[in-house]
Design an enzyme around this catalytic site. Structure first.
Site, PDB file in Angstrom:
ATOM      1  N   ASN A 141       0.880  -1.171   0.000  1.00 28.44           N
ATOM      2  CA  ASN A 141       0.000   0.000   0.000  1.00 28.44           C
ATOM      3  C   ASN A 141       0.915   1.218   0.000  1.00 28.44           C
ATOM      4  O   ASN A 141       1.502   1.551   1.027  1.00 28.44           O
ATOM      5  CB  ASN A 141      -0.906  -0.028   1.237  1.00 28.44           C
ATOM      6  CG  ASN A 141      -1.706   1.259   1.379  1.00 28.44           C
ATOM      7  OD1 ASN A 141      -1.772   2.072   0.454  1.00 28.44           O
ATOM      8  ND2 ASN A 141      -2.311   1.450   2.545  1.00 28.44           N
ATOM      9  N   TRP A 142       1.021   1.853  -1.158  1.00 28.91           N
ATOM     10  CA  TRP A 142       1.951   2.982  -1.285  1.00 28.91           C
ATOM     11  C   TRP A 142       1.430   4.255  -0.637  1.00 28.91           C
ATOM     12  O   TRP A 142       2.148   5.262  -0.578  1.00 28.91           O
ATOM     13  CB  TRP A 142       2.232   3.260  -2.764  1.00 28.91           C
ATOM     14  CG  TRP A 142       3.167   2.283  -3.407  1.00 28.91           C
ATOM     15  CD1 TRP A 142       3.855   1.258  -2.795  1.00 28.91           C
ATOM     16  CD2 TRP A 142       3.541   2.243  -4.791  1.00 28.91           C
ATOM     17  NE1 TRP A 142       4.626   0.587  -3.717  1.00 28.91           N
ATOM     18  CE2 TRP A 142       4.449   1.173  -4.956  1.00 28.91           C
ATOM     19  CE3 TRP A 142       3.193   3.001  -5.916  1.00 28.91           C
ATOM     20  CZ2 TRP A 142       5.012   0.857  -6.192  1.00 28.91           C
ATOM     21  CZ3 TRP A 142       3.752   2.688  -7.138  1.00 28.91           C
ATOM     22  CH2 TRP A 142       4.654   1.620  -7.274  1.00 28.91           C
ATOM     23  N   LYS A 143       0.166   4.253  -0.237  1.00 23.50           N
ATOM     24  CA  LYS A 143      -0.437   5.462   0.351  1.00 23.50           C
ATOM     25  C   LYS A 143      -0.187   6.658  -0.584  1.00 23.50           C
ATOM     26  O   LYS A 143      -0.208   6.483  -1.800  1.00 23.50           O
ATOM     27  CB  LYS A 143       0.104   5.686   1.774  1.00 23.50           C
ATOM     28  CG  LYS A 143      -0.039   4.409   2.615  1.00 23.50           C
ATOM     29  CD  LYS A 143       0.194   4.584   4.079  1.00 23.50           C
ATOM     30  CE  LYS A 143      -0.002   3.232   4.779  1.00 23.50           C
ATOM     31  NZ  LYS A 143       0.125   3.321   6.219  1.00 23.50           N
ATOM     32  N   HIS A 188      -9.419   1.333   5.076  1.00 25.95           N
ATOM     33  CA  HIS A 188      -8.127   1.506   5.759  1.00 25.95           C
ATOM     34  C   HIS A 188      -8.317   2.440   6.960  1.00 25.95           C
ATOM     35  O   HIS A 188      -9.106   3.390   6.896  1.00 25.95           O
ATOM     36  CB  HIS A 188      -7.094   2.084   4.789  1.00 25.95           C
ATOM     37  CG  HIS A 188      -5.700   2.007   5.323  1.00 25.95           C
ATOM     38  ND1 HIS A 188      -5.232   2.904   6.254  1.00 25.95           N
ATOM     39  CD2 HIS A 188      -4.702   1.128   5.107  1.00 25.95           C
ATOM     40  CE1 HIS A 188      -3.983   2.571   6.575  1.00 25.95           C
ATOM     41  NE2 HIS A 188      -3.640   1.497   5.888  1.00 25.95           N
ATOM     42  N   GLU A 213      -6.622   4.804   8.017  1.00 22.45           N
ATOM     43  CA  GLU A 213      -6.379   6.223   7.719  1.00 22.45           C
ATOM     44  C   GLU A 213      -7.615   6.863   7.086  1.00 22.45           C
ATOM     45  O   GLU A 213      -7.913   8.035   7.328  1.00 22.45           O
ATOM     46  CB  GLU A 213      -5.141   6.366   6.815  1.00 22.45           C
ATOM     47  CG  GLU A 213      -3.864   6.076   7.605  1.00 22.45           C
ATOM     48  CD  GLU A 213      -2.709   5.518   6.804  1.00 22.45           C
ATOM     49  OE1 GLU A 213      -2.736   5.568   5.562  1.00 22.45           O
ATOM     50  OE2 GLU A 213      -1.767   4.994   7.435  1.00 22.45           O
ATOM     51  N   GLU A 240      -4.952  -4.792  10.715  1.00 24.40           N
ATOM     52  CA  GLU A 240      -3.908  -3.790  10.910  1.00 24.40           C
ATOM     53  C   GLU A 240      -4.149  -3.027  12.212  1.00 24.40           C
ATOM     54  O   GLU A 240      -4.951  -2.074  12.233  1.00 24.40           O
ATOM     55  CB  GLU A 240      -3.909  -2.782   9.749  1.00 24.40           C
ATOM     56  CG  GLU A 240      -3.657  -3.387   8.390  1.00 24.40           C
ATOM     57  CD  GLU A 240      -3.111  -2.353   7.411  1.00 24.40           C
ATOM     58  OE1 GLU A 240      -2.029  -2.597   6.865  1.00 24.40           O
ATOM     59  OE2 GLU A 240      -3.737  -1.306   7.219  1.00 24.40           O
ATOM     60  N   GLY A 260       3.064   2.353  10.692  1.00 23.45           N
ATOM     61  CA  GLY A 260       4.028   3.440  10.512  1.00 23.45           C
ATOM     62  C   GLY A 260       4.776   3.812  11.780  1.00 23.45           C
ATOM     63  O   GLY A 260       5.405   4.866  11.844  1.00 23.45           O
ATOM     64  N   SER A 295       3.909  -2.075  10.166  1.00 28.00           N
ATOM     65  CA  SER A 295       5.372  -2.145  10.273  1.00 28.00           C
ATOM     66  C   SER A 295       5.955  -3.496   9.849  1.00 28.00           C
ATOM     67  O   SER A 295       6.928  -3.969  10.441  1.00 28.00           O
ATOM     68  CB  SER A 295       5.815  -1.775  11.693  1.00 28.00           C
ATOM     69  OG  SER A 295       5.422  -0.443  11.990  1.00 28.00           O
ATOM     70  N   GLY A 327       2.985  -0.987   4.130  1.00 23.08           N
ATOM     71  CA  GLY A 327       3.120   0.406   3.722  1.00 23.08           C
ATOM     72  C   GLY A 327       4.566   0.727   3.373  1.00 23.08           C
ATOM     73  O   GLY A 327       5.059   0.389   2.296  1.00 23.08           O
ATOM     74  N   GLY A 328       5.268   1.355   4.303  1.00 23.52           N
ATOM     75  CA  GLY A 328       6.625   1.862   4.078  1.00 23.52           C
ATOM     76  C   GLY A 328       7.568   0.911   3.358  1.00 23.52           C
ATOM     77  O   GLY A 328       8.247   1.303   2.393  1.00 23.52           O
TER      78      GLY A 328
HETATM   79  P1  13P Z   1       3.366   0.431   7.490  1.00 27.34           P
HETATM   80  O1  13P Z   1       3.805  -0.889   6.874  1.00 27.34           O
HETATM   81  O2  13P Z   1       4.100   1.599   6.915  1.00 27.34           O
HETATM   82  O3  13P Z   1       3.341   0.362   8.971  1.00 27.34           O
HETATM   83  O4  13P Z   1       1.836   0.652   7.011  1.00 27.34           O
HETATM   84  C1  13P Z   1       0.922  -0.360   7.202  1.00 27.34           C
HETATM   85  C2  13P Z   1      -0.306  -0.028   6.464  1.00 27.34           C
HETATM   86  O5  13P Z   1      -1.062   0.846   6.860  1.00 27.34           O
HETATM   87  C3  13P Z   1      -0.587  -0.754   5.219  1.00 27.34           C
HETATM   88  O6  13P Z   1      -1.874  -0.502   4.764  1.00 27.34           O
END
Ligand code: 13P
Length: 252
Positions: free
Chosen positions: A9-11, A94, A96, A166, A172, A212, A233-234
């Site tokens: 997930n590149w956000k 999600h 967020e 999650e 993050g 993470s 994500g990251g």
């Molecule tokens: P991180 O892997 O950056 O913690 O993000 C997780 C996430 O929200 C994936 O959707």
């Protein structure tokens, strides 16, 4: 046997050049979909470019979509258009989006129905905040999220669904849930699905962990009985790191 699924997930990261460079770097090395599903979820304006340039083993996903087919919804993206341009997955609910964009359990449910109408594979996100975990209310909270998200879905739909567990406190933050914490909550989600549907459906449904996840910890997470993959994500932004993650999926 459930096929592992690793999704990046590149956000709200990457320019078009950076995204294309990533695709060219990973294309030749993504393992066969026979063994692992590999997905990249990017910002909407990049979707068509990535669909056109991706190799056959990679799938592209949206990070959100609207629950209506079309209409006066300025700024929104329809499932119909996503299907039309070759997008295969949609992340729905999600944390967020729930936190910053008023996503509710009701809209999440409507979006899942709409995704299935247009042949998109939903990745439903659920997970608790730190307060909820510390109050020992994780299971009850996640159970309610799952029940509301799945309202009126059929057995067949739920057996093909992907859920991403999650925990918000692990996103993050560099703070991963322990493999036991992740597996216990994922087992609980499977149990909720078993109660609502059947043990067959609950055994077929795939459940990822997210929060993470990185190449250094994915193997131990995937070693657990009920963790079928990861939503990352990251660590999905870098091509080499993404390939290490899908490689770990291959070995599950
Ligand atoms: P991180 O892997 O950056 O913690 O993000 C997780 C996430 O929200 C994936 O959707």
């Amino acid at each position: 046997m459930r096929k592992p699924i690793i999704a990046g997930n590149w956000k709200m990261f990457k320019t078009r050049d950076e995204a294309l460079q990533f695709i060219y770097q990973v294309n030749q090395n993504v393992p066969s979909t026979e063994f692992v599903d590999s997905v990249v979820c990017c910002q909407a304006p990049l979707l068509r470019d990535l669909v056109k340039r991706k190799g056959e083993n990679l799938a592209i996903g949206a990070q959100n979509m609207h629950y209506e087919t079309n209409g006066a919804f300025t700024g929104e993206v329809s499932a119909q258009l996503l299907e039309n341009i070759g997008v295969e997955y949609a992340v729905i609910g999600h944390s967020e989006r729930r936190e910053y964009f008023n996503e509710t359990d009701e809209s999440v449910n409507k979006k899942i129905h709409q995704a299935y109408r247009f042949n998109l594979q939903p990745i439903l996100c659920v997970g608790e905040s730190l307060d909820i975990r510390e109050a020992n209310e994780t299971n009850a909270f996640v159970k309610a999220q799952v029940e509301k998200a799945l309202k009126d879905l059929t057995d067949e739909q739920v057996s093909t669904l992907v859920i991403a567990y999650e925990p918000i406190w692990a996103i993050g933050t560099g703070k991963t849930a322990t493999k036991e914490q992740a597996n216990d909550t994922i087992k609980e989600i499977r149990n909720v699905v078993k109660e609502l549907y059947s043990s067959k459906v609950s055994e077929e449904l795939r459940i990822q962990y997210g929060g993470s996840v990185k190449p250094a910890n994915i193997k131990e997470l995937l070693s657990m009985s009920d963790i079928d993959g990861a939503l990352v994500g990251g660590a999905s932004l870098d091509a080499v790191s993404f390939l290490e993650l899908v490689e770990a999926g291959l070995k599950k």
